[in-house]
Structure formats: structure tokens, C-alpha cells
Motif scaffolding. Structure first.
Motif, PDB file in Angstrom:
ATOM      1  N   GLY A   1      31.759  73.597  44.068  1.00 29.32           N
ATOM      2  CA  GLY A   1      31.203  73.212  45.352  1.00 29.32           C
ATOM      3  C   GLY A   1      31.933  72.072  46.009  1.00 29.32           C
ATOM      4  N   SER A   2      32.999  71.515  45.399  1.00 30.31           N
ATOM      5  CA  SER A   2      33.727  70.410  45.983  1.00 30.31           C
ATOM      6  C   SER A   2      34.432  70.857  47.257  1.00 30.31           C
ATOM      7  N   ALA A   3      34.586  69.882  48.188  1.00 34.93           N
ATOM      8  CA  ALA A   3      35.279  70.192  49.433  1.00 34.93           C
ATOM      9  C   ALA A   3      36.724  70.566  49.143  1.00 34.93           C
ATOM     10  N   GLY A   4      37.199  71.648  49.783  1.00 36.06           N
ATOM     11  CA  GLY A   4      38.584  72.059  49.611  1.00 36.06           C
ATOM     12  C   GLY A   4      38.823  72.953  48.417  1.00 36.06           C
ATOM     13  N   GLU A   5      37.801  73.325  47.670  1.00 36.59           N
ATOM     14  CA  GLU A   5      37.969  74.177  46.486  1.00 36.59           C
ATOM     15  C   GLU A   5      38.580  75.515  46.869  1.00 36.59           C
ATOM     16  N   ARG A   6      39.522  75.995  46.044  1.00 33.60           N
ATOM     17  CA  ARG A   6      40.165  77.287  46.305  1.00 33.60           C
ATOM     18  C   ARG A   6      40.115  78.161  45.051  1.00 33.60           C
ATOM     19  N   THR A   7      39.817  79.435  45.228  1.00 34.11           N
ATOM     20  CA  THR A   7      39.810  80.390  44.124  1.00 34.11           C
ATOM     21  C   THR A   7      40.899  81.417  44.362  1.00 34.11           C
ATOM     22  N   LEU A   8      41.801  81.567  43.378  1.00 34.09           N
ATOM     23  CA  LEU A   8      42.945  82.468  43.481  1.00 34.09           C
ATOM     24  C   LEU A   8      42.732  83.680  42.596  1.00 34.09           C
ATOM     25  N   PRO A   9      43.269  84.850  42.990  1.00 37.29           N
ATOM     26  CA  PRO A   9      43.058  86.068  42.186  1.00 37.29           C
ATOM     27  C   PRO A   9      43.621  85.930  40.773  1.00 37.29           C
ATOM     28  N   ALA A  10      43.040  86.694  39.860  1.00 33.55           N
ATOM     29  CA  ALA A  10      43.512  86.683  38.468  1.00 33.55           C
ATOM     30  C   ALA A  10      44.917  87.294  38.387  1.00 33.55           C
ATOM     31  N   PHE A  11      45.697  86.802  37.425  1.00 32.87           N
ATOM     32  CA  PHE A  11      47.032  87.344  37.210  1.00 32.87           C
ATOM     33  C   PHE A  11      46.947  88.618  36.362  1.00 32.87           C
ATOM     34  N   PRO A  12      47.706  89.647  36.708  1.00 28.37           N
ATOM     35  CA  PRO A  12      47.733  90.855  35.870  1.00 28.37           C
ATOM     36  C   PRO A  12      48.552  90.618  34.604  1.00 28.37           C
ATOM     37  N   VAL A  13      48.613  91.619  33.763  1.00 29.20           N
ATOM     38  CA  VAL A  13      49.407  91.530  32.534  1.00 29.20           C
ATOM     39  C   VAL A  13      50.882  91.348  32.894  1.00 29.20           C
ATOM     40  N   ARG A  14      51.547  90.434  32.189  1.00 30.55           N
ATOM     41  CA  ARG A  14      52.982  90.208  32.382  1.00 30.55           C
ATOM     42  C   ARG A  14      53.720  90.592  31.112  1.00 30.55           C
ATOM     43  N   ARG A  15      54.735  91.388  31.275  1.00 29.47           N
ATOM     44  CA  ARG A  15      55.549  91.800  30.126  1.00 29.47           C
ATOM     45  C   ARG A  15      56.839  90.999  30.133  1.00 29.47           C
TER      46      ARG A  15
END
Length: 474
Positions: free
Chosen positions: A10-24
Motif C-alpha cells: 500500500g506504500s505510495a509509488g508501489e509497482r508490481t511487475l509480471p513474473a519471469f518465465p522459465v529461463r534456460r
């Protein structure tokens, strides 16, 4: 966990980014200078090779959920089999003095400052500058995870640190947010510093400017009475009386003709007249303006509350956007909930009931006023308007609410839009659009607001259970 970390969700400016897929395969330390600098700082704080190797492997496995970056912390859900764990990294938020040093550092470099104001990202060299602690050091970086692994940090926390570097590859401004400033706030500080320097330079030029040459020449020719002789007339002083020098003198003092008056000591003021005595038994006279004091008191109090909200926004302790003034409906509910005069409050409650019937809200006056007393306009919105959060937020909330109960008492959880109902307990939590959790308790078949909202789902559950226990005791 680090005590200096910023507040949670709930903090001001909080950002949620998509999950990373599997990396080979591929590099895990990041591609850009900012990502590599972050990775080096993490490996300096946690240098053991084997935990780092496991963390990199877990980061590539795709078993971390969406990553949320907020002032002081990075959060994500980590999944091991069917279990989900809340994983978090924390760092201290930089104080104002540290951000002032960063603004001064950027302002000292005009080309860098201009590039930032034109939309460029933070320069990578800022990470290595002495005295600019954007990157975490020893004692700064800490981790917590619900997996209960004996290692500290666990593989989940190290994986989250690895993925943070990947995020910095795409957006270095996330590091500023992690340390407590949004990109907009950093640029505003830089603009203020540049403006202050420009104003100082202009003031310095004004203070150091040479006097007007022509004025100097005239002053040199003036006689001691302040009148300049007329050019080409040597007898002018004998034929014409000098004109009093009424304009202010160059030294800033009063004109010579007025100095004598200014030099006189001030005369004493006459004594104040006695205060008129109040007649005993006299009827209260109506106010001279025709306006009773009570409405003015309410207007002053309301203006003070509004001013406090706006100041909180300007100082960064309130909502990200300035709070809008209440609309007529909200204002009617507010007055009915808070007016100190019972007579006025009853009239306002009648107005609320009439407008509620027109709006078809399905809520009675007591519910509406109680929602306002609980959390103002936000509490009223939660009572009246259900909405649907995104699936990731709902999944995180399910996990957090499940962890708030002990295994032997965990009730069946039903989710409908933003309302999380604990079956068989008559308790409900509602997620507001402001990111806070609002407790509700079922009474006579109707859901009633219960207690103050909380930023954390588990904390809100604890408050709701405490309120329920107190209700049973009474």
C-alpha cells in the motif's frame, strides 16, 4: 528483518511487475551496469557460493510470482510444490539528507541533469559515487521467507535478489523507488535544486552589480544640500534657493528634510477605554453579522481537515493523488456521521435516508454513517461499491489470509469480487481500492463495518478477530 525498512503493502509509488518465465541458461547477473552493480552488492553481502548457486537456479525455474517493488522492500510469492511462501527483501529507505546529496550531485553535472529531465534513466555511474548509497551494503540488505528453511538467506530470497537485477535491466528507476523515492520525486528534487542555484546566481549578480555610472557622476557633482548646479551658470547658487532633497537618499535613509521628524521620540498612546460591563439578566443579543458561530466552527474544522489531507499529500505521507473534496452525497453522509448537534444530526440523517432511497444503495443510515466514521470516503466506497481485483492480487490475498489462521481453526474462505468471507464465522474482509483491508461483521443478516482498516491482510484479520472477541465479552 531490517527495522529501517519502509511500510509494507500500500506504500505510495508501489509497482508490481509480471513474473519471469522459465529461463534456460544465459547470464543471471544482469546485462546492464545497474543490474551488475546490484548483483555485486548482493554477492558482497551474501558471498557464499553454494546458496548463491541455488538461488540462481531457483530464479531461472519460473517459480516466483509477480514481483512487487515498494519503498524499502521487494516482495514475491515463491512456490515449492503445492506450497506458496511469501518472500521479501528489505533495505532501509534513504533519508532526506541522502537524497539531497544525490540531487546536488546530479545538479553539479549539467549534461546528466538535462538528460534526466528529458526522460533518460539514472546514469549508471551514480552507483559507484562515494557518499551516494543507492546500492545496499553490509547491514542494509535483509531477507525473510515463509519457507522456514534453516539457511539465511534461503534460496527463495536469493532468487528474488537475482530477479531484482533482471528488473533493473529494464528499469533502473526501480532502485530509486526501493530506496524511497519515485522517479517523479527524484526529478522534482533535481528541478528544485537547479532552480535554487539559478536564483542564487541571479541574486549574486544583482548584489555585485556596479552602480550606474551616470548616477555616480551626478552624485559627485551634488552639493551638500543635495542640489546639482546648473551647467554653465556659475552664479546659479547665489540667485536661486536650493530645492529641499525630498527623494530618499542613496544610503537608503529618510530624506534629510524628514529626518528631524523621524528623530523625535514617539509620544505615549492614550489609555484604553474601560471594557463595558455586561448587563445581568439581559437577553443574548443576536450576532451582528446574522451568522451563528456553530456553522462557522464546522466550516473552520472542515477546512482544517482538508488542509491536513493536502499537506500530507504534498509531504508524501498521504495518498499518491491529492484527495478530492467530497461530493454532495459523501458530504451529507459525513455531516450526519460527525455533526456535534443532535438536532442537526437528526435532520441530516433524514436527508441521508432520502438520498439513499433515491440512489437505491440498499444500505440504511446507520450502516452508511458507521462506514464514514470508520474510514471516511474510502470506507463509504467500500460499503457501497464492490469491485474485482486482478487475479494475482486475489491469489496473494488468499495465501496471506490462510496464514493468518492457525491450522485447527482455519475456516472455509469464499471470495466474491473484493469480499473475502470466512464461512461459519460471520466475518468478512473487503479489499478497498486504496489497497487497505476493511473488516466487516455479520449482524442480524446484515454486514456492518468493524474496526479500522489495515494495510496488511493478516493484520486486518487479527483486528477483526479481536473485535469479535470483544463483542462476545460484552
Amino acid at each position: 528483518m531490517n527495522d529501517a525498512a519502509a511500510p509494507s503493502s500500500g506504500s505510495a509509488g508501489e509497482r508490481t511487475l509480471p513474473a519471469f518465465p522459465v529461463r534456460r541458461g544465459g547470464a543471471t547477473r544482469g546485462r546492464t551496469a545497474w543490474a551488475r552493480a546490484w548483483t555485486a552488492a548482493v554477492e558482497d553481502v551474501w558471498p557464499e557460493d553454494e546458496p548463491l548457486r541455488r538461488g540462481r537456479a531457483f530464479a531461472r525455474s519460473g517459480r516466483l510470482g509477480p514481483v512487487t517493488v515498494a519503498p524499502g522492500r521487494v516482495r514475491a510469492e515463491s512456490y515449492t510444490g503445492d506450497a506458496a511462501h511469501a518472500t521479501e527483501l528489505t533495505v532501509p529507505v534513504l533519508d532526506d539528507a541522502a537524497w539531497d546529496r544525490i540531487s546536488e550531485h546530479l545538479a553539479d553535472r549539467p549534461e546528466t541533469a538535462a538528460a534526466l529531465l528529458e526522460g533518460e534513466v539514472l546514469p549508471a555511474g551514480l552507483a559507484a559515487e562515494a557518499g551516494l548509497p543507492l546500492l545496499p551494503g553490509h547491514g542494509d540488505l535483509d531477507a525473510a521467507c515463509g519457507c522456514d528453511a534453516p539457511e539465511h538467506p534461503c534460496a527463495h530470497a536469493l532468487a528474488l535478489a537475482v530477479q531484482t537485477a533482471w528488473l533493473l535491466d529494464d528499469d533502473p528507476w526501480l532502485l530509486a523507488l526501493l530506496r524511497g523515492r519515485t522517479p517523479e520525486a527524484v526529478l522534482d528534487d533535481l528541478k528544485s535544486e537547479l532552480l535554487l542555484r539559478a536564483m542564487t546566481e541571479v541574486t549574486g549578480q544583482d548584489d555585485g552589480a556596479a552602480p550606474d555610472a551616470e548616477a555616480d557622476e551626478v552624485s559627485a557633482e551634488e552639493d551638500e544640500d543635495g542640489a546639482a548646479p546648473r551647467e554653465g551658470d556659475d552664479e546659479a547658487e547665489e540667485d536661486v534657493e536650493p530645492v529641499p532633497a525630498d527623494p530618499p537618499e542613496p544610503d537608503g535613509k529618510a530624506p534629510r528634510s524628514n529626518r528631524e521628524a523621524y528623530a523625535r521620540p514617539p509620544a505615549p498612546l492614550p489609555p484604553l477605554p474601560p471594557v463595558p460591563k455586561r448587563r445581568t439578566g439581559a437577553e443574548e443579543e443576536p450576532p451582528a453579522t446574522g451568522i451563528e458561530a456553530d456553522p462557522l466552527d464546522r466550516l473552520v474544522a472542515d477546512a482544517a481537515v482538508r488542509a491536513r489531507e493536502l499537506l500530507a499529500h504534498l509531504h508524501g505521507t498521504g495518498a499518491e493523488d491529492p484527495p478530492p473534496p467530497p461530493d454532495p452525497w459523501q458530504d451529507t453522509v459525513r455531516l450526519a456521521a460527525t455533526h456535534p448537534d443532535p438536532r442537526a444530526r437528526e435532520r441530516l440523517r433524514q436527508a441521508v435516508a432520502e438520498r439513499a432511497a433515491e440512489r437505491g444503495t440498499g444500505h440504511d443510515v446507520d450502516q452508511l454513517t458507521e462506514a464514514w466514521r470508520t474510514a471516511g470516503a474510502a470506507g463509504l466506497d467500500v460499503l457501497e461499491h464492490p469491485w474485482t481485483p486482478d487475479p494475482a492480487a486475489t491469489a496473494r490475498a488468499r495465501t496471506a489470509l490462510a496464514e493468518a489462521w492457525s491450522p485447527d481453526e482455519e475456516p472455509r474462505l469464499t471470495v466474491e469480487e473484493n469480499r473475502f468471507t470466512f464461512g461459519g464465522r460471520g466475518l468478512q474482509l473487503r479489499l478497498g481500492r486504496d489497497g487497505r483491508w476493511y473488516g466487516y461483521r455479520r449482524r442480524d443478516g446484515v454486514w456492518w463495518p468493524s474496526g479500522e482498516p489495515a494495510a496488511d491482510a493478516a493484520a486486518a484479520t487479527g483486528e477483526l478477530l479481536a473485535a469479535e472477541e470483544g463483542h462476545h465479552k460484552t
